[in-house]
Write a protein that holds these residues in place. Structure first.
Motif, short mmCIF file in Angstrom:
data_model
loop_
_atom_site.label_atom_id
_atom_site.label_comp_id
_atom_site.label_asym_id
_atom_site.label_seq_id
_atom_site.Cartn_x
_atom_site.Cartn_y
_atom_site.Cartn_z
N VAL A 29 40.09 48.88 -51.84
CA VAL A 29 40.25 49.99 -52.78
C VAL A 29 41.67 50.11 -53.32
O VAL A 29 41.98 51.05 -54.04
N GLY A 30 42.53 49.17 -52.95
CA GLY A 30 43.86 49.15 -53.55
C GLY A 30 45.02 49.48 -52.64
O GLY A 30 46.16 49.51 -53.10
N LEU A 31 44.77 49.76 -51.37
CA LEU A 31 45.87 49.98 -50.43
C LEU A 31 46.42 48.63 -50.00
O LEU A 31 45.66 47.77 -49.56
N VAL A 32 47.71 48.45 -50.15
CA VAL A 32 48.33 47.15 -49.87
C VAL A 32 48.83 47.12 -48.43
O VAL A 32 49.74 47.87 -48.08
N PRO A 33 48.24 46.25 -47.58
CA PRO A 33 48.72 46.16 -46.20
C PRO A 33 49.90 45.19 -46.09
O PRO A 33 49.99 44.21 -46.83
N TYR A 34 50.79 45.50 -45.18
CA TYR A 34 51.93 44.63 -44.88
C TYR A 34 51.81 44.24 -43.41
O TYR A 34 51.61 45.09 -42.56
N ARG A 35 51.90 42.94 -43.14
CA ARG A 35 51.77 42.45 -41.78
C ARG A 35 53.15 42.11 -41.23
O ARG A 35 53.89 41.35 -41.84
N PHE A 36 53.45 42.70 -40.08
CA PHE A 36 54.72 42.45 -39.40
C PHE A 36 54.44 41.70 -38.12
O PHE A 36 53.62 42.13 -37.31
N GLY A 37 55.10 40.57 -37.92
CA GLY A 37 54.88 39.76 -36.74
C GLY A 37 53.91 38.64 -37.04
O GLY A 37 53.40 38.50 -38.15
N ALA A 49 55.17 55.42 -49.52
CA ALA A 49 55.21 55.77 -50.95
C ALA A 49 54.00 55.22 -51.70
O ALA A 49 53.46 55.87 -52.59
N GLU A 50 53.54 54.03 -51.31
CA GLU A 50 52.38 53.42 -51.98
C GLU A 50 51.09 54.16 -51.62
O GLU A 50 50.21 54.34 -52.47
N VAL A 51 50.97 54.58 -50.36
CA VAL A 51 49.79 55.35 -49.95
C VAL A 51 49.77 56.69 -50.69
O VAL A 51 48.73 57.11 -51.20
N GLN A 52 50.91 57.35 -50.77
CA GLN A 52 50.98 58.63 -51.48
C GLN A 52 50.65 58.45 -52.96
O GLN A 52 49.93 59.27 -53.55
N ALA A 53 51.14 57.38 -53.58
CA ALA A 53 50.83 57.10 -54.98
C ALA A 53 49.34 56.82 -55.17
O ALA A 53 48.74 57.26 -56.15
N TRP A 54 48.75 56.11 -54.21
CA TRP A 54 47.32 55.80 -54.27
C TRP A 54 46.51 57.09 -54.22
O TRP A 54 45.56 57.26 -54.98
N VAL A 55 46.91 58.01 -53.35
CA VAL A 55 46.21 59.29 -53.24
C VAL A 55 46.34 60.08 -54.55
O VAL A 55 45.36 60.62 -55.05
#
Length: 62
Positions: A29-37, A49-55
């Motif tokens: 649905v457009g939420l961009v995940p970032y993988r660490f590790g 900020a991206e989650v808030q903008a998506w909302v």
């Protein structure tokens, strides 16, 4: 320094959805995940900020 990312559980709580929904449907649905590790120890997080903008975008289009 302010936090820039939230983990999957925090994202689910913020969006009022299940953790499973965030993993399965979030990227669709457009939420961009970032993988660490790497490998089994990697952590999936989302930029606040991206989650808030998506909302906001979802609320504006409703």
């Amino acid at each position: 320094m302010a936090r820039q990312f939230m983990d999957v559980k925090e994202t689910a709580e913020y969006l009022n959805v299940s953790v499973q929904w965030v993993y399965r449907e979030g990227p669709r649905v457009g939420l961009v995940p970032y993988r660490f590790g790497k490998g089994a120890n990697s952590k999936l997080q989302f930029r606040i900020a991206e989650v808030q903008a998506w909302v906001r975008q979802r609320c504006d289009s409703a």
